[in-house]
Design an enzyme around this catalytic site. Structure first.
Site, PDB file in Angstrom:
ATOM      1  N   SER A   1       0.852  -1.199   0.000  1.00 29.82           N
ATOM      2  CA  SER A   1       0.000   0.000   0.000  1.00 29.82           C
ATOM      3  C   SER A   1       0.882   1.241   0.000  1.00 29.82           C
ATOM      4  O   SER A   1       1.979   1.236   0.588  1.00 29.82           O
ATOM      5  CB  SER A   1      -0.885   0.033   1.257  1.00 29.82           C
TER       6      SER A   1
ATOM      7  N   TYR B   1      -1.744  -0.500  10.205  1.00 29.82           N
ATOM      8  CA  TYR B   1      -1.875  -1.057   8.852  1.00 29.82           C
ATOM      9  C   TYR B   1      -0.694  -0.603   7.989  1.00 29.82           C
ATOM     10  O   TYR B   1      -0.088  -1.415   7.266  1.00 29.82           O
ATOM     11  CB  TYR B   1      -3.204  -0.602   8.262  1.00 29.82           C
TER      12      TYR B   1
HETATM   13  P1  NAP Z   1     -11.551  -5.833  -0.025  1.00 26.64           P
HETATM   14  O1  NAP Z   1     -12.389  -5.336  -1.148  1.00 26.64           O
HETATM   15  O2  NAP Z   1     -11.963  -5.541   1.383  1.00 26.64           O
HETATM   16  O3  NAP Z   1     -11.347  -7.418  -0.210  1.00 26.64           O
HETATM   17  C1  NAP Z   1     -10.569  -8.104   0.732  1.00 26.64           C
HETATM   18  C2  NAP Z   1     -10.359  -9.514   0.241  1.00 26.64           C
HETATM   19  O4  NAP Z   1      -9.500 -10.195   1.158  1.00 26.64           O
HETATM   20  C3  NAP Z   1     -11.647 -10.318   0.184  1.00 26.64           C
HETATM   21  O5  NAP Z   1     -11.554 -11.201  -0.904  1.00 26.64           O
HETATM   22  C4  NAP Z   1     -11.631 -11.072   1.507  1.00 26.64           C
HETATM   23  O6  NAP Z   1     -12.391 -12.280   1.462  1.00 26.64           O
HETATM   24  C5  NAP Z   1     -10.162 -11.375   1.634  1.00 26.64           C
HETATM   25  N1  NAP Z   1      -9.682 -11.635   2.995  1.00 26.64           N
HETATM   26  C6  NAP Z   1      -9.690 -10.799   4.065  1.00 26.64           C
HETATM   27  N2  NAP Z   1      -9.147 -11.398   5.139  1.00 26.64           N
HETATM   28  C7  NAP Z   1      -8.766 -12.634   4.730  1.00 26.64           C
HETATM   29  C8  NAP Z   1      -8.136 -13.722   5.379  1.00 26.64           C
HETATM   30  N3  NAP Z   1      -7.783 -13.673   6.680  1.00 26.64           N
HETATM   31  N4  NAP Z   1      -7.891 -14.843   4.670  1.00 26.64           N
HETATM   32  C9  NAP Z   1      -8.231 -14.906   3.362  1.00 26.64           C
HETATM   33  N5  NAP Z   1      -8.827 -13.916   2.689  1.00 26.64           N
HETATM   34  C10 NAP Z   1      -9.098 -12.788   3.372  1.00 26.64           C
HETATM   35  O7  NAP Z   1     -10.040  -5.277  -0.135  1.00 26.64           O
HETATM   36  P2  NAP Z   1      -9.259  -4.579  -1.351  1.00 26.64           P
HETATM   37  O8  NAP Z   1      -9.468  -3.120  -1.248  1.00 26.64           O
HETATM   38  O9  NAP Z   1      -9.499  -5.287  -2.614  1.00 26.64           O
HETATM   39  O10 NAP Z   1      -7.751  -4.832  -0.839  1.00 26.64           O
HETATM   40  C11 NAP Z   1      -6.952  -5.885  -1.341  1.00 26.64           C
HETATM   41  C12 NAP Z   1      -5.507  -5.608  -0.944  1.00 26.64           C
HETATM   42  O11 NAP Z   1      -5.135  -4.325  -1.425  1.00 26.64           O
HETATM   43  C13 NAP Z   1      -5.286  -5.582   0.572  1.00 26.64           C
HETATM   44  O12 NAP Z   1      -4.046  -6.183   0.878  1.00 26.64           O
HETATM   45  C14 NAP Z   1      -5.232  -4.089   0.877  1.00 26.64           C
HETATM   46  O13 NAP Z   1      -4.487  -3.822   2.030  1.00 26.64           O
HETATM   47  C15 NAP Z   1      -4.590  -3.568  -0.382  1.00 26.64           C
HETATM   48  N6  NAP Z   1      -4.849  -2.138  -0.619  1.00 26.64           N
HETATM   49  C16 NAP Z   1      -6.110  -1.670  -0.821  1.00 26.64           C
HETATM   50  C17 NAP Z   1      -6.304  -0.321  -1.039  1.00 26.64           C
HETATM   51  C18 NAP Z   1      -7.667   0.273  -1.251  1.00 26.64           C
HETATM   52  O14 NAP Z   1      -7.790   1.533  -1.232  1.00 26.64           O
HETATM   53  N7  NAP Z   1      -8.703  -0.511  -1.472  1.00 26.64           N
HETATM   54  C19 NAP Z   1      -5.199   0.551  -1.054  1.00 26.64           C
HETATM   55  C20 NAP Z   1      -3.933   0.038  -0.860  1.00 26.64           C
HETATM   56  C21 NAP Z   1      -3.764  -1.314  -0.643  1.00 26.64           C
HETATM   57  P3  NAP Z   1     -14.015 -12.300   1.689  1.00 26.64           P
HETATM   58  O15 NAP Z   1     -14.630 -11.739   0.418  1.00 26.64           O
HETATM   59  O16 NAP Z   1     -14.340 -13.721   1.882  1.00 26.64           O
HETATM   60  O17 NAP Z   1     -14.292 -11.417   2.863  1.00 26.64           O
END
Ligand code: NAP
Length: 254
Positions: free
Chosen positions: A149, A163
């Site tokens: 991130s 985080y």
């Molecule tokens: P999201 O929409 O909240 O989706 C999270 C995903 O992770 C879902 O598929 C969830 O499964 C799964 N998950 C959560 N905890 C888990 C666990 N303990 N074991 C296995 N699967 C798990 O998140 P996102 O925004 O796509 O983020 C994905 C990655 O990008 C993360 O690492 C996040 O830190 C990073 N990121 C996101 C942003 C942003 O602005 N969105 C920015 C920077 C970095 P379920 O569907 O079953 O709940």
């Protein structure tokens, strides 16, 4: 959902953690279009996981969905075992499953939330990287992309410094592991997204966070999950064959 194993050795087989929603789901769809077969890990949302898997299959890819908690060693082993048994030799890992906990200052954070973020974002990434390193070294190589991130360098004061710290750990893991594994033919890179329009913001208690973010971003808008998926797909591809140990920022300039 099981699928029969008959994958040719030349077809990339990629494990995507957190593939049910958001950046992980977009990555599954992009990789399917690029010819990958996929093992899609998720923790709760079976409906979303199966919907993403159906789109992968409609695009011509094979996809096995596996419900796992990536912070649990036995679950990580089950995810990789299913991938190998049902799709063939694993050639790629997208370490993407992540959580933030509620928004707020560290002084107000609960210990259980800090522990969960470190367990999923750091221990989970380490467990998945370790298993991928073992499997890929034995099979002649592969590529790992860790989803970090922009918070790792911005620090995220007032939002979630814990985080940010977990993501700084991801960057260090990426650099160190790339040096350990280069001789095994395994490339290790990371992407560092800025604010991306996914469910994650609602989960941390601020559903409109991405929509409000435009004025603070040089490109004037939050990112789309597919824009991160494109960077991940490139890092996994042969076009990135001399790229390892890098953290590729995908943040609209933030
Ligand atoms: P999201 O929409 O909240 O989706 C999270 C995903 O992770 C879902 O598929 C969830 O499964 C799964 N998950 C959560 N905890 C888990 C666990 N303990 N074991 C296995 N699967 C798990 O998140 P996102 O925004 O796509 O983020 C994905 C990655 O990008 C993360 O690492 C996040 O830190 C990073 N990121 C996101 C942003 C942003 O602005 N969105 C920015 C920077 C970095 P379920 O569907 O079953 O709940």
């Amino acid at each position: 959902m099981a699928v029969p194993a008959s994958t040719p050795a030349t077809t990339p087989v990629t494990v995507v953690t957190g593939g049910s929603r958001g950046i992980g789901a977009a990555t599954c769809l992009r990789l399917a279009a690029d010819g990958h077969h996929l093992a899609l890990g998720y923790v709760h949302d079976t409906v979303a996981a199966e919907a993403t898997a159906a789109k992968v299959r409609a695009a011509g890819g094979r996809c096995v969905t596996v419900r796992v908690d990536t912070s649990e060693e036995a679950d990580v082993d089950r995810l990789f075992d299913r991938a190998r048994a049902e799709l063939g030799t694993v050639t790629g890992l997208v370490n993407n499953a992540g959580v933030t906990g509620p928004l707020g200052r560290l002084a107000d954070a609960r210990t259980e939330d800090l522990r969960r973020v470190l367990d999923v974002n750091l221990l989970g990434y380490l467990l998945c990287c370790r298993r991928a390193a073992r499997d890929m070294a034995a099979s002649g190589g592969g590529a790992i992309v860790n989803v970090s991130s922009a918070a790792a360098t911005l620090g995220a004061p007032g939002d979630y410094v814990h985080y940010a710290a977990s993501k700084a750990g991801t960057d260090a893991l990426t650099v160190g592991l790339s040096k350990e594994l280069g001789a095994d033919g395994i490339r290790v890179n990371a992407v560092a997204p800025g604010i991306i329009d996914t469910d994650m913001h609602a989960a941390m208690g601020d559903p409109d966070r991405a929509a409000r973010s435009g004025p603070g971003i040089p490109l004037g808008r939050p990112g789309r999950p597919g824009e991160v998926a494109a960077a991940i797909a490139w890092l996994l591809s042969a076009d990135a064959s001399y790229t390892t140990g890098t953290v590729l920022r995908v943040s609209g300039g933030r």
